[in-house]
Design a protein around this motif. Structure first.
Motif: not given
Length: 161
Positions: A8-9, A38-40, A132-134, A139-140
């Motif tokens: 999991l990320p 991801v750097m949130h 960004t959706t792709a 990622l998730f």
């Protein structure tokens, strides 16, 4: 380590501690192997951004990118590779311009973040939204339900465009 074991990320919120965070992640990698994530709510410089890109991380931009004085964040938003950029709201905080200071942030305001990032990258809002959706789906490991943009998003995710 749990995220790594479950594939999991990780989601990392790092504020004013990029050099220490990259040291910790590099040490983890040496001992346990790579982790994805991801750097949130990213607010670092381009140099700091590159450190996390080199580790394979995605970079997610919030309302901060719309702030007039966020020059280094805007530079990062212009430069992150297409296949690693994400956008977010960071609700209930950091409402983007033009909603900054008016009221509490909300998911509907992500459009203002997207508009600013699209301007900075000189791409259409639709193109940025699809990309960004792709990226989020990749990622998730999400699958979108059937929709008019599903095929376009799958194509973008598979080509890394």
């Amino acid at each position: 380590m749990i995220a790594q074991q479950l594939d999991l990320p990780v989601i990392i919120h790092c504020r004013d501690a990029a050099s220490r965070m990259v040291e910790l992640l590099r040490a983890f990698w040496l001992k346990h192997g790579s982790v994805r994530g991801v750097m949130h709510c990213w607010s670092g410089t381009w140099e700091e951004t590159q450190w996390f890109l080199d580790l394979g991380f995605h970079i997610s931009f919030s309302g901060i990118v719309t702030f007039k004085n966020a020059v280094s964040v805007q530079e990062s938003a212009r430069s992150v590779p297409d296949d690693r950029i994400l956008i977010e709201t960071d609700c209930p905080f950091l409402a983007p311009v033009p909603k900054r200071g008016e009221r509490r942030n909300q998911p509907a305001y992500v459009r203002y973040v997207a508009e600013q990032v699209a301007r900075l990258r000189q791409v259409s809002l639709e193109s940025l939204a699809a990309q960004t959706t792709a990226n989020a789906c990749a990622l998730f490991r999400l699958t979108l339900p059937n929709s008019p943009i599903e095929n376009e998003l799958r194509t973008l995710a598979s080509t890394g465009s």
